[in-house]
Write a protein that holds these residues in place. Structure first.
Motif, mmCIF file in Angstrom:
data_model
loop_
_atom_site.group_PDB
_atom_site.id
_atom_site.type_symbol
_atom_site.label_atom_id
_atom_site.label_comp_id
_atom_site.label_asym_id
_atom_site.label_seq_id
_atom_site.Cartn_x
_atom_site.Cartn_y
_atom_site.Cartn_z
ATOM 1 N N GLN A 38 0.807 -1.214 0.000
ATOM 2 C CA GLN A 38 0.000 0.000 0.000
ATOM 3 C C GLN A 38 0.844 1.270 0.000
ATOM 4 O OE1 GLN A 38 -2.887 0.337 3.230
ATOM 5 N NE2 GLN A 38 -4.443 0.273 1.649
ATOM 6 N N ASN A 39 2.061 1.220 0.543
ATOM 7 C CA ASN A 39 2.843 2.458 0.628
ATOM 8 C C ASN A 39 3.652 2.755 -0.635
ATOM 9 O OD1 ASN A 39 4.783 0.501 0.955
ATOM 10 N ND2 ASN A 39 5.662 1.336 2.851
ATOM 11 N N LEU A 40 3.540 1.957 -1.671
ATOM 12 C CA LEU A 40 4.278 2.277 -2.901
ATOM 13 C C LEU A 40 3.615 3.447 -3.630
ATOM 14 C CD1 LEU A 40 5.580 -0.971 -4.618
ATOM 15 C CD2 LEU A 40 6.393 0.248 -2.596
ATOM 16 N N THR A 41 4.458 4.302 -4.224
ATOM 17 C CA THR A 41 3.969 5.402 -5.058
ATOM 18 C C THR A 41 4.304 5.042 -6.506
ATOM 19 O OG1 THR A 41 6.081 6.533 -4.987
ATOM 20 C CG2 THR A 41 4.497 7.073 -3.231
ATOM 21 N N GLY A 43 6.341 6.505 -8.382
ATOM 22 C CA GLY A 43 7.797 6.618 -8.502
ATOM 23 C C GLY A 43 8.515 5.356 -8.037
ATOM 24 N N SER A 44 7.900 4.602 -7.106
ATOM 25 C CA SER A 44 8.531 3.372 -6.603
ATOM 26 C C SER A 44 8.788 2.382 -7.732
ATOM 27 C CB SER A 44 7.637 2.680 -5.566
ATOM 28 O OG SER A 44 7.177 3.565 -4.581
ATOM 29 N N PHE A 45 7.952 2.437 -8.790
ATOM 30 C CA PHE A 45 8.061 1.449 -9.871
ATOM 31 C C PHE A 45 9.237 1.731 -10.813
ATOM 32 C CE2 PHE A 45 3.831 1.088 -8.217
ATOM 33 C CZ PHE A 45 3.676 -0.290 -8.122
ATOM 34 N N ALA A 48 14.339 0.093 -7.427
ATOM 35 C CA ALA A 48 14.464 -1.288 -6.938
ATOM 36 C C ALA A 48 13.390 -1.635 -5.907
ATOM 37 C CB ALA A 48 15.854 -1.486 -6.333
ATOM 38 N N THR A 49 12.650 -0.645 -5.434
ATOM 39 C CA THR A 49 11.544 -0.904 -4.497
ATOM 40 C C THR A 49 10.406 -1.654 -5.179
ATOM 41 O OG1 THR A 49 12.073 1.240 -3.566
ATOM 42 C CG2 THR A 49 10.028 0.265 -2.834
ATOM 43 N N SER A 50 10.333 -1.538 -6.508
ATOM 44 C CA SER A 50 9.237 -2.165 -7.249
ATOM 45 C C SER A 50 9.294 -3.681 -7.107
ATOM 46 C CB SER A 50 9.348 -1.788 -8.733
ATOM 47 O OG SER A 50 8.363 -2.475 -9.471
HETATM 48 C C1 LIG Z 1 6.740 0.370 2.856
HETATM 49 O O1 LIG Z 1 6.561 -0.266 4.117
HETATM 50 C C2 LIG Z 1 7.491 -1.318 4.334
HETATM 51 C C3 LIG Z 1 7.086 -2.067 5.582
HETATM 52 O O2 LIG Z 1 6.685 -1.190 6.604
HETATM 53 C C4 LIG Z 1 8.896 -0.730 4.424
HETATM 54 O O3 LIG Z 1 9.832 -1.750 4.648
HETATM 55 C C5 LIG Z 1 9.203 -0.047 3.096
HETATM 56 O O4 LIG Z 1 10.444 0.586 3.166
HETATM 57 C C6 LIG Z 1 8.144 0.976 2.757
HETATM 58 N N1 LIG Z 1 8.362 1.401 1.378
HETATM 59 C C7 LIG Z 1 8.278 2.641 0.988
HETATM 60 C C8 LIG Z 1 8.509 2.906 -0.454
HETATM 61 O O5 LIG Z 1 8.019 3.548 1.758
#
Ligand SMILES: *[C@@H]1O[C@H](CO)[C@@H](O)[C@H](O)[C@H]1NC(C)=O
Ligand SMILES: *[C@@H]1O[C@H](CO)[C@@H](O)[C@H](O)[C@H]1NC(C)=O
Ligand SMILES: *[C@@H]1O[C@H](CO)[C@@H](O)[C@H](O)[C@H]1NC(C)=O
Ligand SMILES: *[C@@H]1O[C@H](CO)[C@@H](O)[C@H](O)[C@H]1NC(C)=O
Ligand SMILES: *[C@@H]1O[C@H](CO)[C@@H](O)[C@H](O)[C@H]1NC(C)=O
Ligand SMILES: *[C@@H]1O[C@H](CO)[C@@H](O)[C@H](O)[C@H]1NC(C)=O
Ligand SMILES: *[C@@H]1O[C@H](CO)[C@@H](O)[C@H](O)[C@H]1NC(C)=O
Length: 300
Positions: A38-41, A43-45, A48-50
């Protein structure tokens, strides 16, 4: 006074208990998780967060943050409330992929997500052996409707040498080159089809305009079989075919998004007709994950 203090406390406690005990519909060990935290934006995609490769497979000079949307829809039964959200893949006139060392693929309009740990060309990653179930849910966006006179290849597992797919999930009018009869009938237009490795249709169901449709494909690499599971809305998955003989060799990768094929084409990839897209076309995805079914486990 005693009561007014107690009530909010009770409220909090029961919410916490509900959260804690809420059952996820994902029951088996996950190999690759494509569910979107749920916390992805957007930009995350691009980073490497994607959960997916930030680089492939998309129009040259486009970033995923320009291609994807985070629509405010209900969730797939395989996404968890408060944890995951839905993702929409879009295409427009600029969705032209230029593979390294190859020509611009002007026949397609495409944007395909690859799970970031799903390896190719090495193949033989943990989703290429044993018994594996590939899951996705799909939903239509009335503001970005498809033109189903075209073939839309939306999900497939492509062999590491690109010589074919172990399975393909398509909507719309399937081209003759891809195993269809090419006739633009209402039934052909408005149905999802699952094809086996020889492009034979093994399952077909109408495209719903206003509900989730949940698909799972189980590949048994040892027994060389393919089985389809399906449900609509929030219903549990049901067996839609028996385990059918299928040549599952070749390893490779799952790809998921939109590959809109041309009409009036010979090569499919480099020629044919694509109308101007007014704005964009989109597909909403949710509940994307790949699970280990070697122990006989399937999330339904
Ligand atoms: C989203 O939440 C997770 C778990 O709380 C955390 O590890 C991660 O860094 C967060 N990601 C972003 C893009 O904020
Ligand atoms: C998302 O949809 C829900 C239900 O339709 C609505 O209550 C909520 O305000 C919407 N949220 C946003 C950010 O639009
Ligand atoms: C849909 O595709 C067909 C075949 O390419 C084309 O003839 C038709 O004009 C398209 N419709 C729209 C609304 O773009
Ligand atoms: C695969 O074949 C073996 C041996 O024939 C059998 O025991 C097993 O149940 C089969 N697996 C599936 C998923 O049908
Ligand atoms: C995995 O690789 C080995 C050798 O590299 C090959 O024999 C085998 O067929 C591959 N498995 C699959 C499922 O492609
Ligand atoms: C293109 O889309 C816009 C906005 O959705 C709409 O107002 C317009 O009528 C569309 N044009 C055509 C030619 O369909
Ligand atoms: C899948 O599960 C089987 C046992 O059920 C296990 O032997 C195998 O290592 C698992 N595969 C992966 C990739 O975790």
């Amino acid at each position: 006074m005693y009561i007014t203090q107690l009530l909010p406390l009770l409220g909090l406690a029961s919410a916490a208990v509900l959260r804690h005990h809420r059952q996820s519909n994902v029951k088996c060990p996950i190999i690759f998780d494509g569910r979107v935290p749920q916390n992805l934006t957007l930009g995350s995609f691009d980073t490497a967060t994607s959960p997916f490769s930030p680089q492939f497979v998309k129009g040259e000079n486009l970033a995923w943050s320009q291609i994807l949307l985070l629509p405010n829809t209900s969730l797939s039964r395989f996404d968890d409330t408060g944890v995951h959200k839905s993702l929409e893949v879009t295409i427009n006139d600029h969705s032209l992929f230029h593979p390294g060392g190859g020509n611009l693929q002007v026949g397609f309009r495409r944007a395909g997500l690859l799970l970031k740990d799903d390896k190719n060309p090495i193949g033989n990653d943990s989703a290429d052996a044993g018994v594996v179930t590939f899951h996705w849910s799909i939903r239509q966006d009335p503001a970005r409707a498809l033109n189903l006179s075209h073939e839309y290849m939306n999900v497939w597992h492509e062999k590491a040498d690109y010589s074919g797919n172990q399975f393909t999930f398509v909507g719309g009018v399937v081209l003759k080159q891809d195993g269809g009869d090419g006739f633009d009938t209402p039934e052909e237009r408005n149905s999802w089809k699952v094809q086996d490795t020889k492009n034979k249709v093994v399952f077909k169901t109408p495209i719903k305009s206003d509900a989730w449709q949940n698909f799972a494909i189980q590949l048994d690499y040892a027994n060389n079989t393919l089985q389809v599971l399906y449900s609509a809305g929030n219903e549990p998955l049901k067996q839609a075919t028996e385990p059918l003989p299928n040549d599952n060799v070749g390893g490779g990768q799952l790809q998921l998004g939109i590959a809109k094929k041309p009409t009036e084409t010979e090569s499919v990839v480099y020629d044919g007709f694509q109308e101007h897209i007014n704005g964009s076309e989109g597909q909403i995805y949710g509940g994307v994950f790949v699970e280990n079914s070697s122990g006989g486990c399937v999330s339904q």
